[in-house]
Design a protein around this motif. Structure first.
Motif, mmCIF file in Angstrom:
data_model
loop_
_atom_site.group_PDB
_atom_site.id
_atom_site.type_symbol
_atom_site.label_atom_id
_atom_site.label_comp_id
_atom_site.label_asym_id
_atom_site.label_seq_id
_atom_site.Cartn_x
_atom_site.Cartn_y
_atom_site.Cartn_z
ATOM 1 N N UNK A 291 0.799 -1.320 0.043
ATOM 2 C CA UNK A 291 0.067 -0.183 0.098
ATOM 3 C C UNK A 291 1.047 1.216 -0.031
ATOM 4 N N UNK A 292 0.401 2.339 -0.508
ATOM 5 C CA UNK A 292 1.140 3.593 -0.662
ATOM 6 C C UNK A 292 0.314 4.747 0.336
ATOM 7 N N UNK A 293 1.074 5.264 1.116
ATOM 8 C CA UNK A 293 0.465 6.371 2.121
ATOM 9 C C UNK A 293 1.140 7.548 1.765
ATOM 10 N N UNK A 294 0.488 8.608 1.080
ATOM 11 C CA UNK A 294 1.327 9.852 1.002
ATOM 12 C C UNK A 294 1.510 10.436 2.224
ATOM 13 N N UNK A 295 2.495 11.352 2.470
ATOM 14 C CA UNK A 295 2.523 12.115 3.906
ATOM 15 C C UNK A 295 2.159 13.327 3.553
ATOM 16 N N UNK A 296 2.306 14.417 4.329
ATOM 17 C CA UNK A 296 1.747 15.920 4.236
ATOM 18 C C UNK A 296 2.306 16.488 2.886
ATOM 19 N N UNK A 297 1.435 16.893 2.131
ATOM 20 C CA UNK A 297 2.017 17.696 1.066
ATOM 21 C C UNK A 297 2.779 18.963 1.438
ATOM 22 N N UNK A 298 3.942 19.170 0.761
ATOM 23 C CA UNK A 298 4.505 20.419 1.030
ATOM 24 C C UNK A 298 3.974 21.904 0.515
ATOM 25 N N UNK A 299 3.094 21.544 -0.195
ATOM 26 C CA UNK A 299 2.488 22.872 -0.889
ATOM 27 C C UNK A 299 1.061 22.418 -1.533
ATOM 28 N N UNK A 300 -0.063 23.145 -1.333
ATOM 29 C CA UNK A 300 -1.230 22.927 -1.642
ATOM 30 C C UNK A 300 -1.324 22.645 -3.230
ATOM 31 N N UNK A 301 -0.395 23.178 -3.991
ATOM 32 C CA UNK A 301 -0.243 22.758 -5.366
ATOM 33 C C UNK A 301 0.497 21.747 -5.870
ATOM 34 N N UNK A 302 0.897 20.861 -4.780
ATOM 35 C CA UNK A 302 1.632 19.674 -5.130
ATOM 36 C C UNK A 302 0.901 18.641 -4.433
ATOM 37 N N UNK B 156 10.870 21.196 -2.834
ATOM 38 C CA UNK B 156 9.810 20.699 -1.843
ATOM 39 C C UNK B 156 10.130 19.211 -1.499
ATOM 40 N N UNK B 157 10.041 18.843 -0.408
ATOM 41 C CA UNK B 157 10.174 17.706 0.144
ATOM 42 C C UNK B 157 8.867 16.956 0.624
ATOM 43 N N UNK B 158 8.325 15.808 -0.124
ATOM 44 C CA UNK B 158 7.416 15.136 -0.059
ATOM 45 C C UNK B 158 7.366 13.845 0.522
ATOM 46 N N UNK B 159 6.968 13.438 1.779
ATOM 47 C CA UNK B 159 7.190 12.178 2.557
ATOM 48 C C UNK B 159 6.221 11.187 1.838
ATOM 49 N N UNK B 160 6.619 9.825 1.960
ATOM 50 C CA UNK B 160 5.464 8.918 1.696
ATOM 51 C C UNK B 160 6.006 7.701 2.465
ATOM 52 N N UNK B 161 4.992 6.633 2.448
ATOM 53 C CA UNK B 161 5.195 5.507 3.058
ATOM 54 C C UNK B 161 4.769 4.381 2.319
#
Length: 224
Positions: free
Chosen positions: A136-147, A166-171
């Protein structure tokens, strides 16, 4: 149970009873493991003295059935026994790797490749859908509303998103799920650049080489 690390389960006897009482081996019950599962790699063994199941590191991911039997003490004729099956889930081992995404211009926006392209589950590609699903893929908190990270791991950058990095974490987590979950985290770096500027002006400013060549030719002509 994560495949790479292996480990042990609680005793299969924990929820079994003899006449409503907890099972006490040698006192009110005997315990006999059935035929052990045979994974392609590794091993799964049930301890005949405790009911604890040990999964060797590197055991092939999958769902395994392991039968066992308990019988009453003192023994009866015929024997008074009950058989049950323990289900052991060996999950693939996730490995999420950080990503450096190609530049996206903020004028037009765009979509990056999937963050999952370099991630693996026990050395195999990550599969999110279909019969071969393993993660499964779970995105973290988006670094910007446009991303925004999409369900397939691609990242969409909306037009006019501010220029920057921009740093975009995921799991990613294994399927089937384990308790505790078997997961791995990484960060995708998204770089938003300004649009490429094309100079606009008189033709002699845009093509100075052509202008110089024309002047040399004019100077080289002799009057008739």
């Amino acid at each position: 149970m994560p495949s790479a690390a292996g480990g042990t389960t609680p005793s299969v006897l924990a929820n079994d009873t003899m006449s409503g009482q907890s099972v006490v081996l040698g006192t009110n019950a005997t315990f006999t493991p059935g035929t052990a599962p045979t994974p392609t790699a590794g091993s799964i063994k049930m301890d005949p003295t405790t009911g604890v199941v040990t999964i060797a590191p590197g055991t092939t991911p999958g769902t395994y059935s392991y039968p066992y039997t308990i019988c009453s003490v003192p023994a009866t004729d015929p024997a008074s026994c009950a058989t049950a099956t323990a289900t052991i889930v060996v999950a693939p081992t996730p490995l999420a790797v950080d990503d450096a995404m190609p530049y996206v211009t903020n004028g037009a926006g765009g979509t990056t490749p999937s963050v999952l392209a370099n991630d693996t589950m026990s050395g195999q590609p990550v599969v999110l859908t279909g019969p071969d699903t393993n993660a499964t893929l779970t995105p973290g908190t988006s670094p910007n509303p446009g991303i925004v990270m999409n369900a397939d791991g691609t990242i969409t950058v909306k037009p006019d998103t501010p220029v920057g990095s921009y740093a975009y974490p995921y799991k990613i987590c294994s399927v089937p799920a384990t308790d505790p979950p078997s997961c791995s985290e990484a960060i995708a770096t998204v770089k938003v650049s300004p649009p490429v500027s094309v100079p606009v002006g008189p033709w002699w400013l845009l093509a100075p080489g052509v202008l110089a060549l024309g002047l040399r030719r004019l100077r080289g002509r002799r009057p008739d």
